[in-house]
Write an enzyme that holds these catalytic residues in place. Structure first.
Site, PDB file in Angstrom:
ATOM      1  N   TYR A  16     -38.463 -33.833 -26.509  1.00 36.75           N
ATOM      2  CA  TYR A  16     -38.522 -32.810 -27.515  1.00 36.75           C
ATOM      3  C   TYR A  16     -40.250 -32.600 -28.058  1.00 36.75           C
ATOM      4  O   TYR A  16     -40.113 -31.489 -29.195  1.00 36.75           O
ATOM      5  CB  TYR A  16     -37.315 -33.247 -28.824  1.00 36.75           C
ATOM      6  CG  TYR A  16     -36.482 -33.071 -28.355  1.00 36.75           C
ATOM      7  CD1 TYR A  16     -35.175 -32.192 -28.140  1.00 36.75           C
ATOM      8  CD2 TYR A  16     -35.403 -34.932 -28.355  1.00 36.75           C
ATOM      9  CE1 TYR A  16     -34.216 -33.121 -27.740  1.00 36.75           C
ATOM     10  CE2 TYR A  16     -33.967 -35.035 -27.891  1.00 36.75           C
ATOM     11  CZ  TYR A  16     -33.703 -33.773 -27.436  1.00 36.75           C
ATOM     12  OH  TYR A  16     -32.188 -34.292 -26.434  1.00 36.75           O
ATOM     13  N   HIS A  21     -38.051 -27.063 -32.638  1.00 36.58           N
ATOM     14  CA  HIS A  21     -36.955 -27.883 -33.274  1.00 36.58           C
ATOM     15  C   HIS A  21     -37.481 -28.872 -34.548  1.00 36.58           C
ATOM     16  O   HIS A  21     -37.662 -29.534 -35.119  1.00 36.58           O
ATOM     17  CB  HIS A  21     -35.608 -28.566 -32.615  1.00 36.58           C
ATOM     18  CG  HIS A  21     -34.396 -28.317 -33.208  1.00 36.58           C
ATOM     19  ND1 HIS A  21     -34.319 -27.320 -34.777  1.00 36.58           N
ATOM     20  CD2 HIS A  21     -33.421 -28.996 -34.353  1.00 36.58           C
ATOM     21  CE1 HIS A  21     -33.201 -27.552 -35.116  1.00 36.58           C
ATOM     22  NE2 HIS A  21     -32.754 -28.931 -34.498  1.00 36.58           N
ATOM     23  N   ASN A  67     -29.709 -33.953 -36.558  1.00 34.55           N
ATOM     24  CA  ASN A  67     -28.719 -34.098 -37.104  1.00 34.55           C
ATOM     25  C   ASN A  67     -28.158 -35.713 -38.345  1.00 34.55           C
ATOM     26  O   ASN A  67     -26.450 -35.514 -38.538  1.00 34.55           O
ATOM     27  CB  ASN A  67     -27.422 -34.241 -35.886  1.00 34.55           C
ATOM     28  CG  ASN A  67     -27.304 -32.712 -35.142  1.00 34.55           C
ATOM     29  OD1 ASN A  67     -28.283 -32.067 -35.356  1.00 34.55           O
ATOM     30  ND2 ASN A  67     -26.949 -32.787 -33.989  1.00 34.55           N
ATOM     31  N   ASN A 113     -27.821 -28.739 -38.977  1.00 36.19           N
ATOM     32  CA  ASN A 113     -27.569 -29.856 -39.347  1.00 36.19           C
ATOM     33  C   ASN A 113     -28.097 -30.811 -39.736  1.00 36.19           C
ATOM     34  O   ASN A 113     -27.751 -31.499 -39.852  1.00 36.19           O
ATOM     35  CB  ASN A 113     -26.803 -30.081 -37.281  1.00 36.19           C
ATOM     36  CG  ASN A 113     -26.243 -29.101 -37.676  1.00 36.19           C
ATOM     37  OD1 ASN A 113     -25.199 -28.803 -37.735  1.00 36.19           O
ATOM     38  ND2 ASN A 113     -26.532 -29.180 -35.948  1.00 36.19           N
TER      39      ASN A 113
END
Length: 188
Positions: A16, A21, A67, A113
């Site tokens: 990631y 994001h 999240n 989220n």
């Protein structure tokens, strides 16, 4: 000394690290690196403290995954006894063009989220958020792939300048206040 909690949202792990994001993590990493401070892993996240002109900025990269970010945010607000008005949550935003910056005092989660969980855990929509535009250049049904995708070459070429401006937004938030910072940086 006035304290602030500056939270960059993102997901843990190498896969990631360079995704859209994870811009919250990337901004905090840039701010820490450019001020010669480093992160240590503590309860619910990686923490660093940056001191600027009588202000203490507690930088948090939650390790709860995007999240579930609200749990870490609530914990560190309470642990550090930081008032809610001194919280700034940094996140990506599909509704803004790449690199556009928008600071807001309150608002909806916008379908994000990480913000949804933060709102749930804090029981309010009135907290400062700093949205970094990642644009919406994806085809129908490909939103997740886009958000979790890596920056394009063109975006990468502009990213350092945008990270530098983002670091200035954070410093201004702590030194000049949210309203002055919004007036100076929103839409820039």
């Amino acid at each position: 000394m006035k304290k602030f909690l500056i939270v960059g949202l993102g997901n843990l792990g190498e896969k990631y690290a360079d995704t859209r994001h994870n811009i919250g993590f990337k901004i905090l990493d840039y701010l820490a690196d450019s001020n010669d401070v480093s992160f240590v892993t503590l309860k619910l996240g990686d923490i660093s403290t940056l001191k600027i002109k009588g202000r203490s900025l507690v930088l948090l990269k939650p390790n709860t995954y995007m999240n579930l970010s609200g749990k870490a945010i609530k914990y560190w607000l309470e642990k550090e006894k930081i008032p809610l008005e001194n919280l700034l949550v940094i996140t990506d935003d599909l509704n803004l063009p790449f690199g556009a910056l928008r600071l807001k005092i309150k608002g909806s989660d916008g379908g994000h989220n990480g913000l949804k969980d933060t709102q749930d855990k804090l029981q309010t929509t009135k907290y400062n958020r700093f949205r970094f535009g990642i644009s919406d250049e994806f085809s129908k049904g490909r939103q997740v792939d886009y958000v979790l995708g890596e920056w394009s070459d063109e975006e990468n070429s502009k990213l350092k300048e945008r990270l530098n401006v983002s670091a200035e937004v954070i410093k201004s938030f702590a030194l000049a206040g949210v309203n002055n910072t919004m007036n100076q940086f929103n839409g820039k």
